[in-house]
Design a protein around this motif. Sequence first.
Motif, PDB file in Angstrom:
ATOM      1  N   MET A  93      86.401 -76.348  87.257  1.00 23.15           N
ATOM      2  CA  MET A  93      86.340 -75.754  85.940  1.00 23.15           C
ATOM      3  C   MET A  93      86.148 -74.249  86.080  1.00 23.15           C
ATOM      4  SD  MET A  93      83.614 -76.411  82.888  1.00 23.15           S
ATOM      5  CE  MET A  93      84.414 -77.586  81.851  1.00 23.15           C
ATOM      6  N   SER A  94      86.765 -73.515  85.177  1.00 19.71           N
ATOM      7  CA  SER A  94      86.618 -72.058  85.154  1.00 19.71           C
ATOM      8  C   SER A  94      85.178 -71.691  84.836  1.00 19.71           C
ATOM      9  CB  SER A  94      87.526 -71.452  84.073  1.00 19.71           C
ATOM     10  OG  SER A  94      88.863 -71.767  84.289  1.00 19.71           O
ATOM     11  N   LYS A  95      84.787 -70.502  85.209  1.00 20.59           N
ATOM     12  CA  LYS A  95      83.440 -70.014  84.893  1.00 20.59           C
ATOM     13  C   LYS A  95      83.261 -69.921  83.379  1.00 20.59           C
ATOM     14  CE  LYS A  95      79.837 -67.261  86.468  1.00 20.59           C
ATOM     15  NZ  LYS A  95      78.837 -67.927  87.270  1.00 20.59           N
ATOM     16  N   ILE A  96      84.308 -69.526  82.679  1.00 19.33           N
ATOM     17  CA  ILE A  96      84.287 -69.477  81.219  1.00 19.33           C
ATOM     18  C   ILE A  96      85.397 -70.378  80.702  1.00 19.33           C
ATOM     19  CG2 ILE A  96      84.627 -68.030  79.180  1.00 19.33           C
ATOM     20  CD1 ILE A  96      83.526 -65.693  80.807  1.00 19.33           C
ATOM     21  N   SER A  97      85.034 -71.320  79.852  1.00 20.92           N
ATOM     22  CA  SER A  97      86.004 -72.219  79.227  1.00 20.92           C
ATOM     23  C   SER A  97      85.806 -72.189  77.726  1.00 20.92           C
ATOM     24  CB  SER A  97      85.816 -73.663  79.721  1.00 20.92           C
ATOM     25  OG  SER A  97      86.085 -73.759  81.095  1.00 20.92           O
ATOM     26  N   PRO A  98      86.805 -71.736  76.974  1.00 24.77           N
ATOM     27  CA  PRO A  98      86.675 -71.783  75.519  1.00 24.77           C
ATOM     28  C   PRO A  98      86.425 -73.214  75.049  1.00 24.77           C
ATOM     29  CG  PRO A  98      88.594 -70.498  76.174  1.00 24.77           C
ATOM     30  CD  PRO A  98      88.082 -71.174  77.400  1.00 24.77           C
ATOM     31  N   CYS A  99      85.530 -73.365  74.090  1.00 26.07           N
ATOM     32  CA  CYS A  99      85.211 -74.665  73.518  1.00 26.07           C
ATOM     33  C   CYS A  99      85.710 -74.675  72.084  1.00 26.07           C
ATOM     34  CB  CYS A  99      83.702 -74.905  73.572  1.00 26.07           C
ATOM     35  SG  CYS A  99      83.226 -76.532  72.937  1.00 26.07           S
ATOM     36  N   ILE A 100      86.578 -75.629  71.774  1.00 27.04           N
ATOM     37  CA  ILE A 100      87.176 -75.730  70.445  1.00 27.04           C
ATOM     38  C   ILE A 100      86.494 -76.877  69.709  1.00 27.04           C
ATOM     39  CG2 ILE A 100      89.317 -76.014  69.158  1.00 27.04           C
ATOM     40  CD1 ILE A 100      90.802 -75.159  71.758  1.00 27.04           C
ATOM     41  N   TRP A 101      85.943 -76.595  68.542  1.00 27.67           N
ATOM     42  CA  TRP A 101      85.201 -77.571  67.742  1.00 27.67           C
ATOM     43  C   TRP A 101      86.167 -78.363  66.862  1.00 27.67           C
ATOM     44  CZ3 TRP A 101      79.633 -77.534  66.635  1.00 27.67           C
ATOM     45  CH2 TRP A 101      79.260 -78.402  65.616  1.00 27.67           C
ATOM     46  N   PHE A 102      86.122 -79.671  67.003  1.00 28.23           N
ATOM     47  CA  PHE A 102      86.901 -80.574  66.159  1.00 28.23           C
ATOM     48  C   PHE A 102      85.935 -81.478  65.405  1.00 28.23           C
ATOM     49  CE2 PHE A 102      89.652 -79.412  69.649  1.00 28.23           C
ATOM     50  CZ  PHE A 102      90.868 -79.182  69.031  1.00 28.23           C
ATOM     51  N   ASP A 103      86.435 -82.094  64.354  1.00 25.79           N
ATOM     52  CA  ASP A 103      85.634 -83.058  63.619  1.00 25.79           C
ATOM     53  C   ASP A 103      85.463 -84.296  64.498  1.00 25.79           C
ATOM     54  OD1 ASP A 103      84.299 -84.570  61.729  1.00 25.79           O
ATOM     55  OD2 ASP A 103      86.048 -84.865  60.449  1.00 25.79           O
ATOM     56  N   LYS A 104      86.549 -85.036  64.706  1.00 25.74           N
ATOM     57  CA  LYS A 104      86.501 -86.253  65.509  1.00 25.74           C
ATOM     58  C   LYS A 104      87.729 -86.438  66.384  1.00 25.74           C
ATOM     59  CE  LYS A 104      83.797 -88.868  62.106  1.00 25.74           C
ATOM     60  NZ  LYS A 104      82.536 -88.629  62.720  1.00 25.74           N
ATOM     61  N   ASP A 105      88.657 -85.488  66.395  1.00 27.41           N
ATOM     62  CA  ASP A 105      89.928 -85.720  67.073  1.00 27.41           C
ATOM     63  C   ASP A 105      90.209 -84.779  68.242  1.00 27.41           C
ATOM     64  OD1 ASP A 105      90.157 -83.695  65.196  1.00 27.41           O
ATOM     65  OD2 ASP A 105      91.784 -84.640  64.096  1.00 27.41           O
ATOM     66  N   ALA A 106      89.175 -84.399  68.970  1.00 26.62           N
ATOM     67  CA  ALA A 106      89.342 -83.530  70.138  1.00 26.62           C
ATOM     68  C   ALA A 106      90.240 -84.171  71.188  1.00 26.62           C
ATOM     69  CB  ALA A 106      87.987 -83.182  70.756  1.00 26.62           C
ATOM     70  N   GLU A 107      90.089 -85.476  71.396  1.00 29.88           N
ATOM     71  CA  GLU A 107      90.909 -86.140  72.418  1.00 29.88           C
ATOM     72  C   GLU A 107      92.373 -86.156  72.005  1.00 29.88           C
ATOM     73  OE1 GLU A 107      90.627 -89.962  75.386  1.00 29.88           O
ATOM     74  OE2 GLU A 107      89.865 -90.226  73.346  1.00 29.88           O
ATOM     75  N   GLU A 108      92.657 -86.438  70.755  1.00 35.04           N
ATOM     76  CA  GLU A 108      94.039 -86.432  70.267  1.00 35.04           C
ATOM     77  C   GLU A 108      94.650 -85.037  70.408  1.00 35.04           C
ATOM     78  OE1 GLU A 108      96.622 -87.419  66.226  1.00 35.04           O
ATOM     79  OE2 GLU A 108      94.434 -87.524  66.144  1.00 35.04           O
ATOM     80  N   ALA A 109      93.907 -84.017  70.018  1.00 34.41           N
ATOM     81  CA  ALA A 109      94.391 -82.642  70.130  1.00 34.41           C
ATOM     82  C   ALA A 109      94.640 -82.273  71.590  1.00 34.41           C
ATOM     83  CB  ALA A 109      93.397 -81.676  69.495  1.00 34.41           C
TER      84      ALA A 109
END
Length: 161
Positions: free
Chosen positions: A1-17
């Motif tokens: 994993m990179s030292k910095i990884s952007p985290c994207i907030w989803f309601d419930k569909d992070a895996e689908e995205a």
Amino acid sequence: MSKISPCIWFDKDAEEAANFYVTLLPDSRIDRVTRSPGDYPGGRSGDVLLVEFTLGGQTFQGLNGGNKIEFNDAVSLSIDCEDQAETDRVWARILENGGTEIQCGWIHDRWGVRWQIVPHGFEDFLAGPDAAGAARAFQAMMGMVKLDLAAAKAAYEGKAA
């Protein structure tokens, strides 16, 4: 994993995205799916909590935080596409999957994440040594939805209509 990884907030569909995102570019994959060990405000024990994925060699996290939060244009994911063909392909995939075209190479995906899809070398016409050419290329870009490398080049060279 990179030292910095952007985290994207989803309601419930992070895996689908994330599963969709990894189809967009080479060197992309799902790295890990973490399920919640207990109930939390956005979900229940066993639900997907975090998806770690790599997109074009860059690591990201997708978090199912619940309580849908709207994205805005203050942060976007910019893809430096190899050429116009890759630009066209990525743009079409996002659009076909419920995306919304905006302007100047911006497109929102169906989850609301903002993307800038840019053919490699496009910025060279905006920053070229010919100030008049750069101004023409900029004006051409302002009229574009999906960026067109050939049109920007023609405008820079004074060949555009």
